[in-house]
Design a protein around this motif. Structure first.
Motif, short mmCIF file in Angstrom:
data_model
loop_
_atom_site.label_atom_id
_atom_site.label_comp_id
_atom_site.label_asym_id
_atom_site.label_seq_id
_atom_site.Cartn_x
_atom_site.Cartn_y
_atom_site.Cartn_z
N GLY A 144 5.51 21.37 -16.70
CA GLY A 144 4.76 22.51 -17.19
C GLY A 144 3.70 22.93 -16.19
N PRO A 145 3.27 24.18 -16.29
CA PRO A 145 2.24 24.67 -15.38
C PRO A 145 0.88 24.04 -15.68
N MET A 146 0.04 23.98 -14.68
CA MET A 146 -1.32 23.51 -14.89
C MET A 146 -2.04 24.46 -15.84
N ARG A 147 -2.90 23.90 -16.67
CA ARG A 147 -3.66 24.72 -17.61
C ARG A 147 -5.13 24.39 -17.46
N SER A 148 -5.96 25.35 -17.82
CA SER A 148 -7.41 25.14 -17.72
C SER A 148 -8.11 26.05 -18.70
N SER A 149 -9.24 25.57 -19.21
CA SER A 149 -10.09 26.38 -20.08
C SER A 149 -11.19 27.07 -19.30
N SER A 150 -11.26 26.78 -18.00
CA SER A 150 -12.31 27.34 -17.15
C SER A 150 -11.85 28.65 -16.51
N PRO A 151 -12.63 29.73 -16.64
CA PRO A 151 -12.27 30.99 -15.98
C PRO A 151 -12.14 30.83 -14.47
N LYS A 152 -12.98 29.99 -13.86
CA LYS A 152 -12.92 29.78 -12.41
C LYS A 152 -11.60 29.13 -12.01
N VAL A 153 -11.18 28.14 -12.78
CA VAL A 153 -9.94 27.44 -12.44
C VAL A 153 -8.73 28.31 -12.75
N ARG A 154 -8.80 29.09 -13.82
CA ARG A 154 -7.68 29.99 -14.12
C ARG A 154 -7.48 31.00 -12.99
N GLU A 155 -8.58 31.49 -12.43
CA GLU A 155 -8.47 32.41 -11.30
C GLU A 155 -7.92 31.67 -10.08
N LEU A 156 -8.35 30.42 -9.89
CA LEU A 156 -7.82 29.61 -8.79
C LEU A 156 -6.31 29.41 -8.94
N LEU A 157 -5.86 29.12 -10.15
CA LEU A 157 -4.44 28.91 -10.39
C LEU A 157 -3.64 30.18 -10.13
N ARG A 158 -4.21 31.32 -10.49
CA ARG A 158 -3.54 32.60 -10.23
C ARG A 158 -3.36 32.81 -8.72
N ARG A 159 -4.42 32.52 -7.96
CA ARG A 159 -4.35 32.67 -6.51
C ARG A 159 -3.42 31.63 -5.89
N MET A 160 -3.42 30.41 -6.45
CA MET A 160 -2.53 29.36 -5.95
C MET A 160 -1.07 29.77 -6.08
N GLU A 161 -0.73 30.36 -7.22
CA GLU A 161 0.66 30.75 -7.45
C GLU A 161 1.10 31.80 -6.43
N LYS A 162 0.21 32.76 -6.14
CA LYS A 162 0.54 33.78 -5.13
C LYS A 162 0.65 33.15 -3.74
N ALA A 163 -0.29 32.24 -3.41
CA ALA A 163 -0.29 31.61 -2.10
C ALA A 163 0.93 30.71 -1.92
N ALA A 164 1.36 30.04 -3.00
CA ALA A 164 2.49 29.12 -2.92
C ALA A 164 3.77 29.86 -2.53
N ALA A 165 3.88 31.13 -2.93
CA ALA A 165 5.09 31.91 -2.63
C ALA A 165 5.17 32.29 -1.15
N LEU A 166 4.06 32.21 -0.45
CA LEU A 166 4.02 32.53 0.97
C LEU A 166 4.21 31.25 1.79
N ASP A 167 4.36 31.41 3.09
CA ASP A 167 4.45 30.23 3.96
C ASP A 167 3.20 30.07 4.81
N SER A 168 2.15 30.80 4.46
CA SER A 168 0.92 30.76 5.24
C SER A 168 0.23 29.41 5.11
N THR A 169 -0.50 29.05 6.16
CA THR A 169 -1.32 27.84 6.12
C THR A 169 -2.46 28.04 5.12
N ILE A 170 -2.76 27.00 4.36
CA ILE A 170 -3.79 27.07 3.32
C ILE A 170 -4.87 26.06 3.61
N LEU A 171 -6.12 26.46 3.42
CA LEU A 171 -7.27 25.56 3.56
C LEU A 171 -7.90 25.38 2.19
N LEU A 172 -7.88 24.14 1.69
CA LEU A 172 -8.53 23.82 0.41
C LEU A 172 -9.93 23.29 0.70
N THR A 173 -10.92 23.90 0.10
CA THR A 173 -12.30 23.47 0.31
C THR A 173 -12.89 23.04 -1.03
#
Length: 451
Positions: A144-173
């Protein structure tokens, strides 16, 4: 999987230095392990059992050295992970240890936190291998997909899903303990590479010579101890994902080589002259400000921009307190599964105390607190009284040596600072006095806030 009584030792610590042995035993108990100590190789071989989940093994032992002990341990217990400790800061010993089957390698002096992070990761990986059958390369494990009650993490998950579809290098901070490795695995899982290898390399965990070999591989005879050619992580992870943890600690000498791989997808093995290609997708992580390191001249600006194609910041736990109840429930479930226990739940007061705490150590600290709290309760419910002493000890830690045993990290800090001052702030003299490299002195100065 066999079940053992709750007091059966599950971590074997092998070191003939009584002070180090005692400190490691105390730290192990604090991190939820049940340690058993041994002072020699023969004693270690007799103490290891099917209940042992991991071994911390010193290289310099009085009867047989750590390498010989490691070889016999692996013969008797092939699946038992071993972390080798040594004061010998050379690539040859490290290569031999890893080739003999060591899961990882730490050079003294080391951070106590790093050791127990490695042990936690080894325990998790061993549990996954034992409980989950490996899928065929082309198959995908339903999850199942990751879930969160935090608006910040939900936005992070949305961006993660878009980034995962690309092959670009990712920097996690993000701060230490926020779960960057977990998020990196999630990105890999959501990507088209999910059926391929996901490989992790911790940049500060190995000496420079060994790290270069680990990343790029080496040819036979490339250095002392290189008795056979070996593929590096960029080769093994080709088509998959390579996760470079703590990229801010990548030695300056290796930064141009990494830059070349990111730019051209080409590299040479250490001691080799054949140009190799890789299709690895790189995810890097850091808990330091790389921009400030660029300004200080310790991190290449061009490499920073190559890594920072897509930056995803993992919020600290204090900024996502809505997730604490769910995280705590998941952690308690994993602890219960590992101990073959019916499990625990949190009382409403206990849950409120967790939410009220600031969690400077983030999710890793939450795991530590719950691991320790469950170790000392006989009830199925954790109450505020079970958590309060643990939270208070983190909130206001006493000075080293005052009212509690000193940790290995505190001993290291005190010894280093004293030697540095006695050497008049001379880094070369400090390095000679401690028997470490000047680069290690610089790292220790930064680690202890003395730069």
């Amino acid at each position: 999987m066999p079940r053992y009584p709750d007091d059966t030792p599950n971590l074997l610590i092998v070191d003939d230095d009584e002070t180090i042995q005692r400190l490691l035993v105390i730290a192990a108990k604090d991190n939820g392990w049940r340690p058993l100590a041994a002072s020699s190789g023969k004693e270690a071989l007799g103490a290891a059992s099917d209940a042992t989940e991991a071994v911390v093994l010193d290289h310099g032992l009085p009867d047989m050295d750590g390498l010989a002990t490691l070889i016999q341990l692996r013969e008797r217990h092939p699946d038992l992970p071993v972390i080798m400790l040594t004061g010998l800061n050379d690539a040859e010993t490290a290569v031999k240890a890893l080739r003999a089957g060591a899961a990882d390698y730490l050079t003294k002096p080391f951070e106590l936190k790093r050791l127990f992070d490695l042990l936690r990761e080894l325990r998790r990986e061993k549990k996954e291998v034992a409980e989950v059958p490996a899928p065929a390369p082309s198959s995908k494990v339903p999850r199942g997909p990751m879930r969160s009650s935090s608006p910040k993490v939900r936005e992070l998950l949305r961006r993660m899903e878009k980034a995962a579809a690309l092959d670009s290098t990712i920097l996690l901070t993000g701060e230490s303990g926020t779960g960057k490795t977990y998020f990196a695995r999630e990105i890999h899982r959501m990507s088209r590479r999910s059926g391929e290898e996901f490989i992790t390399v911790s940049c500060p965990a190995l000496p420079r010579e060994l790290l270069e070999s680990e990343l790029f591989g080496h040819e036979r005879g490339a250095f002392t101890g290189a008795t056979a050619s070996r593929a590096g992580r960029f080769e093994v992870a080709s088509k998959g994902t390579l996760f470079l943890d703590e990229i801010g600690d990548l030695p300056p000498e290796l930064q141009p080589k990494l830059l070349n791989v990111l730019q051209d997808r080409e590299f040479f093995r250490v001691g080799g002259n054949k140009l190799l290609k890789t299709d690895t997708r790189v995810i890097a992580a850091t808990n330091v400000d790389l921009r400030s390191r660029v300004q200080l001249g310790t991190f290449r600006e061009d490499l920073y921009y190559r890594l920072n194609i897509i930056e995803l910041n993992i919020p600290p736990l204090r900024e996502r307190k809505e997730d604490i109840p769910g995280l705590a429930a998941g952690i308690l479930a994993r602890i219960a599964a590992r101990r073959s226990s019916p499990g625990w739940k949190l009382s409403s007061e206990a849950q409120k105390s967790l939410i009220a705490f600031d969690w400077p150590g983030n999710v890793r600290q939450l795991e530590n607190v719950l691991e320790r709290a469950t170790a000392f309760t006989d009830e199925p419910t954790l109450h505020e009284r079970d958590l309060a002493p643990l939270l208070e000890s983190h909130r206001e830690a006493p000075a080293p040596g005052m009212g509690r045993p000193m940790t290995l990290q505190e001993l290291e800090r005190d010894a280093f600072i004293q030697t540095y001052h006695l050497s008049g702030g001379n880094k070369a003299k400090t390095a000679r006095a401690l028997g470490i490299s000047e680069r290690s002195v610089y790292n220790l100065l930064e680690r202890h806030g003395l730069k």
